[in-house]
Design a protein around this motif. Structure first.
Motif, short mmCIF file in Angstrom:
data_model
loop_
_atom_site.label_atom_id
_atom_site.label_comp_id
_atom_site.label_asym_id
_atom_site.label_seq_id
_atom_site.Cartn_x
_atom_site.Cartn_y
_atom_site.Cartn_z
N SER A 44 64.32 -54.24 -67.67
CA SER A 44 64.11 -55.65 -67.35
C SER A 44 62.80 -55.84 -66.61
O SER A 44 62.55 -55.17 -65.62
CB SER A 44 65.27 -56.15 -66.48
OG SER A 44 64.98 -57.41 -65.94
N GLN A 90 62.18 -58.18 -64.74
CA GLN A 90 62.47 -58.83 -63.48
C GLN A 90 62.57 -57.82 -62.33
O GLN A 90 62.46 -58.19 -61.17
CB GLN A 90 63.78 -59.63 -63.55
CG GLN A 90 63.65 -60.96 -64.29
CD GLN A 90 63.52 -60.76 -65.79
OE1 GLN A 90 64.17 -59.89 -66.36
NE2 GLN A 90 62.70 -61.57 -66.44
N ILE A 91 62.82 -56.55 -62.61
CA ILE A 91 62.90 -55.52 -61.58
C ILE A 91 61.68 -54.63 -61.72
O ILE A 91 61.52 -53.94 -62.73
CB ILE A 91 64.18 -54.68 -61.73
CG1 ILE A 91 65.42 -55.55 -61.57
CG2 ILE A 91 64.20 -53.55 -60.70
CD1 ILE A 91 66.72 -54.81 -61.79
N ASP A 140 61.98 -63.12 -48.21
CA ASP A 140 62.50 -63.45 -49.54
C ASP A 140 62.93 -62.16 -50.23
O ASP A 140 62.12 -61.25 -50.43
CB ASP A 140 61.40 -64.14 -50.34
CG ASP A 140 61.88 -64.60 -51.72
OD1 ASP A 140 62.98 -64.20 -52.15
OD2 ASP A 140 61.11 -65.33 -52.38
N ARG A 141 64.21 -62.07 -50.60
CA ARG A 141 64.72 -60.83 -51.19
C ARG A 141 64.02 -60.49 -52.51
O ARG A 141 63.93 -59.33 -52.88
CB ARG A 141 66.24 -60.89 -51.38
CG ARG A 141 66.73 -61.91 -52.38
CD ARG A 141 68.24 -61.79 -52.61
NE ARG A 141 69.03 -61.98 -51.42
CZ ARG A 141 69.81 -61.02 -50.89
NH1 ARG A 141 69.87 -59.81 -51.47
NH2 ARG A 141 70.52 -61.25 -49.81
N SER A 142 63.49 -61.51 -53.19
CA SER A 142 62.82 -61.22 -54.46
C SER A 142 61.49 -60.51 -54.26
O SER A 142 60.90 -60.01 -55.21
CB SER A 142 62.59 -62.52 -55.24
OG SER A 142 61.64 -63.34 -54.58
N ALA A 160 69.45 -54.82 -59.10
CA ALA A 160 69.84 -55.91 -60.00
C ALA A 160 70.90 -56.81 -59.37
O ALA A 160 70.77 -58.03 -59.37
CB ALA A 160 70.33 -55.35 -61.32
N THR A 161 71.95 -56.19 -58.82
CA THR A 161 73.06 -56.99 -58.29
C THR A 161 72.70 -57.70 -57.00
O THR A 161 73.20 -58.80 -56.72
CB THR A 161 74.30 -56.11 -58.06
OG1 THR A 161 73.97 -55.05 -57.16
CG2 THR A 161 74.81 -55.53 -59.37
N GLU A 162 71.83 -57.10 -56.18
CA GLU A 162 71.43 -57.72 -54.93
C GLU A 162 70.24 -58.66 -55.10
O GLU A 162 69.77 -59.26 -54.14
CB GLU A 162 71.11 -56.66 -53.87
CG GLU A 162 72.30 -55.83 -53.43
CD GLU A 162 73.35 -56.67 -52.74
OE1 GLU A 162 72.99 -57.59 -51.99
OE2 GLU A 162 74.56 -56.41 -52.96
N ARG A 163 69.71 -58.71 -56.34
CA ARG A 163 68.61 -59.62 -56.69
C ARG A 163 67.37 -59.39 -55.84
O ARG A 163 66.66 -60.33 -55.49
CB ARG A 163 69.07 -61.08 -56.59
CG ARG A 163 70.30 -61.40 -57.40
CD ARG A 163 70.63 -62.88 -57.41
NE ARG A 163 70.58 -63.48 -56.09
CZ ARG A 163 71.53 -63.38 -55.16
NH1 ARG A 163 72.62 -62.68 -55.42
NH2 ARG A 163 71.40 -63.99 -54.00
N ILE A 164 67.11 -58.13 -55.48
CA ILE A 164 65.84 -57.83 -54.82
C ILE A 164 64.77 -57.61 -55.88
O ILE A 164 65.07 -57.55 -57.09
CB ILE A 164 65.96 -56.60 -53.89
CG1 ILE A 164 66.28 -55.32 -54.69
CG2 ILE A 164 66.99 -56.84 -52.81
CD1 ILE A 164 66.22 -54.05 -53.85
N GLY A 165 63.52 -57.49 -55.44
CA GLY A 165 62.42 -57.45 -56.39
C GLY A 165 62.36 -56.20 -57.23
O GLY A 165 62.06 -56.27 -58.43
#
Length: 679
Positions: A323, A325-326, A544-546, A643-648
Motif C-alpha cells: 500500500s 499509504q504506508i 499527527d499519527r499520519s 495499518a491498523t493504528e493508521r500511522i504513517g
C-alpha cells in the motif's frame, strides 16, 4: 541511524534464647536520567507497600533476646533494593517500638529483649506502613541451654511451585545431650521464594534459593532450599482448528509444572507432521498449504502436546501489492554498498530509501567520506531507485554527532550548513533530506527548532518541494518539540529499537518490542518501553499519527552472563539480576543471527511483545545468553500495526542486515519479503 540513547512470616509460638539474625533492609533508588549511550531513563521511587517480619510470634523466657528481621516490599510485590550510594533514605528507615517496655524492649536494630512475664507487641514502621510481631514472655528462669541445633535435611530441591517439604531440627545442650521438646523458632530468609510455618513445613513460592533457619536460644542452623520449575505438562490451544489453504491460525502453547502452575519463559519447538498440508512458524502460526490433515506438535524438551489441523480448499486471495499509504523507508549505509550493491535491493518492498549519511562539521561544512558516500555509489543508488519508483533521501547526521550539529547550526554557521546540505541534495538528485540529530538534549531544542524552520523555508523555494524527514530517539520528551515542528516535516520516524540495556534497576528486555503488555519494572511503577507506548505518547502530545513511523530492526542485541536471575544468568525476557549481565556493544545482524546463533531448540516467541528471542541456559551463569532480535513474524506484526493504528509508516535499520548474498535469487531478502507479504 544507529540509536545510542538509552535510556516473613515466621513460625507459631515457641520459646527461644538469644539469637543474632542480620536485619536486611531492602531499598531502591530511582533510575537516573540517562544521557546517550550511558544510563537508563529516570524512574520515580516506588513506595513501601508492605513490611514483612521474620517472625509473626515470639515465645520467650525472661532474659531471652530475639532479633527480628524486616523486609520492605514495594507495590510490585518485590523486595526493595538498597541505593547504590549505600545511604538510607529517611522513609526507608525502620522504627521499632514495643507496646509494653516492661515486658519486652526493642533496640533501634530490632533486637527484642524479654524483661518479665507477660505479653506485648513489637511494631516495625517505615513511612506510613507498619507490621506487628507478638511476644509472650514466660517467667520462672531458664530451661536447659541450647548449645547446638542441626537442621535436617541441610539441603533440598523442589521442582514445582506450591510443593512442600518437612524439615526438622535436633537441639543439644552444652553437654551434648538431646533436649526434649525444645523451643524452636523457624524463619525464612527469603519469603518470596519459600515460606515455613512453626512446625518446619516449607512451601515453595517462586524460583530461586532460600535459607530456612531454625533457632533455639543462641543456637541456629540453616537448610538451603533450591526451587525450580520443571515442565511436567504442555497444552496447546486451540487443540483443533480448520482453515482454508492460504489462511493461518495462531496456536498457543502453555507449560505447567507438576502442581499445574504455569512455567514462564519456556521455549517451544513447533513441528508439523506433514509440511505439504500445513506449515508452522517458530511462534506457532500455522498456515494452510494443501488440503488434508496434519498434526502440529509443540515440545518443551521431552514434554509435548499436539493440535489437530484440518486444511480445506478455498482460502484467501494472494496478498495485495504494498500500500502506498504506508511508507517503508530503508536505511542504506554507504559502507555496506560493497557487500549489498544497489542491484540486490528488493525495491518492491520499499517506498523510500535513506542514503546514510553525510556528517556535519562544526564549521558548517559536511563530511561525505566517513560513511563512504562516493559519487559512483550515489549515482548507482539513485538511478536504480528512481527506475523502481522509489524516492531517495540524503541522511544528515548519525549517532554521536551532537557537538558537530551544535556548531553547524549555530547562528554563525547555520546558513552555510543549510546551503551545503541542500546543495549536496540538488547536485546528486536526491528527493529530500532526512535529519538524524541523535542524543539531542532539551537544551538543544531551541537551536534545533530554528534549524528545521530555516531549512524548511529553503526547501520551499524548490519545486517540487523536496521531502524533509527526521529520525527521533525513543523518548517522550521529544513529543512537544515535534508537535510544534510537524508542519515543516513530512515524516517523524521514531527509532523504536535499542530500547533496553543492563542498566541499574532494569530487567532483560527486548531490543525492539512492539508492545509492553503493561509489564512494569519490579522496583518501579514505570512500564517497560515499547513502540506502541511511544506512539501513544506522541499522539497524546498532539503529533499527527499520519506523520509518525516506527522502526524495524534488522539486527539483534545479545545479553551474556550476569547472576541472580531465575535461571542463573540472562536467558530470557523480564529477568531481574543481582549481578548485571553484559550486552553486545554492536549490532548482531539478522544474517549473522541465522548463520551463527539460531537453533530451533533455543527459539522463543514473546506473544505479548510480538518479538522472538533465543535462550541459551548453559551450565553456570557466565555463559548464559539471551538474544533479542526480529524475524519475519515480528516484522509482519509491525506492518499490520502501522495499518491498523493508521500511522504513517515504517523505517528499517538497516536493510543490509537482512541480506543473504549466497541464497538463490528471490530469497536473499527474507525480511523485506515479509514486509511485502504482510501488506
Amino acid at each position: 541511524m544507529k540509536n545510542l540513547f538509552p535510556g516473613r512470616e515466621g513460625g507459631n509460638f515457641g520459646s527461644s534464647l538469644s539469637v543474632r539474625v542480620i536485619v536486611v533492609l531492602a531499598l531502591i533508588l530511582a533510575l537516573p536520567a540517562c544521557d546517550a549511550g550511558s544510563t537508563a531513563p529516570e524512574f520515580d521511587d516506588l513506595g513501601i507497600a508492605e513490611i514483612r517480619l521474620s517472625a509473626a510470634n515470639m515465645d520467650l523466657d525472661d532474659g531471652d533476646s530475639f532479633q527480628l528481621q524486616a523486609t520492605l516490599i514495594g507495590a510490585a510485590g518485590k523486595p526493595l533494593a538498597p541505593p547504590s550510594s549505600g545511604t538510607l533514605r529517611p522513609r526507608y528507615q525502620v522504627t521499632w517500638t514495643s507496646s509494653d517496655p516492661d515486658v519486652v524492649t526493642v533496640t533501634r536494630a530490632g533486637l527484642v529483649l524479654a524483661k518479665k512475664e507477660g505479653t506485648a507487641s513489637v511494631t516495625a514502621s517505615a513511612g506510613h506502613t507498619s507490621s506487628v510481631s507478638f511476644a509472650r514472655v514466660k517467667g520462672g528462669g531458664k530451661r536447659s541451654k541450647a548449645a547446638k541445633i542441626t537442621v535436617t535435611p541441610d539441603e533440598a530441591t523442589l521442582n514445582a511451585l506450591g510443593s512442600q517439604i518437612q524439615v526438622t531440627a535436633t537441639v543439644l545442650d552444652e553437654q551434648g545431650n538431646v533436649i526434649t521438646n525444645p523451643s524452636i523458632t523457624w524463619s525464612t530468609l527469603d519469603a518470596s521464594v519459600a515460606t515455613v510455618d512453626g512446625t518446619g513445613n516449607v512451601i515453595s513460592k517462586a524460583i530461586g534459593v532460600a535459607l530456612i533457619m531454625a533457632t533455639s536460644g543462641s543456637a541456629a542452623d540453616t537448610a538451603t532450599l533450591h526451587v525450580h520449575q520443571e515442565v511436567a505438562a504442555v497444552s496447546v490451544s486451540p487443540s483443533t482448528a480448520t482453515l482454508a489453504v492460504g489462511d493461518s491460525v495462531r496456536l498457543t502453547a502453555t507449560a505447567t509444572d507438576a502442581n499445574g502452575v504455569v512455567v514462564e519463559g519456556v521455549s517451544f519447538t513447533w513441528i508439523a507432521s506433514d509440511s505439504a498440508v500445513a506449515a508452522v512458524s517458530g511462534g506457532g502460526v500455522v498456515r494452510g498449504v494443501g488440503v488434508g490433515a496434519a498434526t502440529i506438535t509443540a515440545a518443551a524438551g521431552s514434554v509435548s502436546a499436539t493440535a489437530a489441523i484440518q486444511v480445506v480448499s478455498g482460502g484467501t486471495a494472494p496478498p495485495p501489492s504494498p500500500s502506498p499509504q504506508i511508507w517503508r523507508m530503508g536505511y542504506y549505509p554507504g559502507w555496506v554498498q560493497s557487500r549489498m550493491p544497489a542491484s540486490e535491493i528488493d525495491w518492491s518492498a520499499l517506498t523510500h530509501i535513506a542514503h546514510f549519511s553525510v556528517l556535519p562539521r562544526e564549521d558548517g561544512s559536511i563530511d561525505t567520506q566517513t560513511h563512504v558516500l562516493s559519487s559512483a555509489n550515489t549515482r548507482d543508488l539513485i538511478s536504480r531507485a528512481h527506475a523502481a519508483g522509489v524516492k531517495v533521501l540524503l541522511t544528515v547526521g548519525s549517532a554521536g554527532t551532537r557537538t558537530q550539529f551544535l556548531g553547524a547550526t549555530s547562528d554563525v554557521n547555520r546558513a552555510t550548513f543549510i546551503e551545503n546540505i541542500v546543495g549536496r541534495m540538488r547536485l546528486h538528485g536526491y528527493d529530500g533530506l532526512d535529519i538524524d540529530w541523535e542524543s539531542m538534549r532539551e537544551s538543544d531544542f531551541p537551536q534545533f527548532r530554528v534549524f528545521i524552520e530555516e531549512l524548511s523555508a529553503e526547501l520551499n523555494k524548490i519545486s517540487p518541494r523536496p521531502l524533509l524527514t527526521a529520525a527521533v530517539l525513543q523518548s517522550h520528551i521529544y513529543a512537544p518539540l515535534f508537535r510544534d515542528l510537524q508542519p515543516h516535516l513530512d515524516m517523524i520516524n521514531l527509532m523504536t529499537y535499542d530500547m533496553s540495556g543492563p542498566w541499574p534497576g532494569w530487567v532483560t528486555w527486548h531490543n525492539s518490542p512492539l508492545y509492553d503488555g503493561g509489564y512494569k519494572f519490579p522496583n518501579t511503577n514505570k512500564t517497560v518501553p515499547s513502540a506502541d507506548q511511544l506512539v501513544k505518547q506522541f499522539v497524546a502530545a498532539g503529533v499527527d499519527r499520519s506523520k509518525l513511523g516506527i522502526g524495524i530492526a534488522f539486527y539483534g542485541k545479545l545479553w551474556t552472563g550476569g547472576d541472580g536471575t531465575s535461571t542463573g544468568g540472562a536467558t530470557r525476557p523480564r529477568q531481574s539480576w543481582t549481578t548485571a549481565p553484559t550486552m553486545s556493544s554492536g549490532e548482531v545482524k539478522y544474517y549473522r543471527i541465522m548463520e551463527r546463533h539460531y537453533d530451533p531448540s533455543r527459539y522463543g516467541w514473546d506473544d505479548v511483545a510480538k518479538v522472538p528471542y533465543l535462550s541459551f541456559d548453559n551450565p553456570g551463569s557466565s555463559e548464559d545468553r539471551f538474544l533479542s532480535y526480529e524475524n519475519e513474524e515480528s516484522v509482519a506484526h509491525k506492518v499490520r500495526y502501522a495499518a491498523t493504528e493508521r500511522i504513517g509508516g515504517l523505517i528499517i535499520w538497516e536493510i543490509n542486515g537482512g541480506y543473504f548474498p549466497t541464497r538463490p535469487a528471490g530469497s536473499r531478502n527474507p525480511l523485506l519479503q515479509a514486509i511485502k507479504e504482510a501488506l
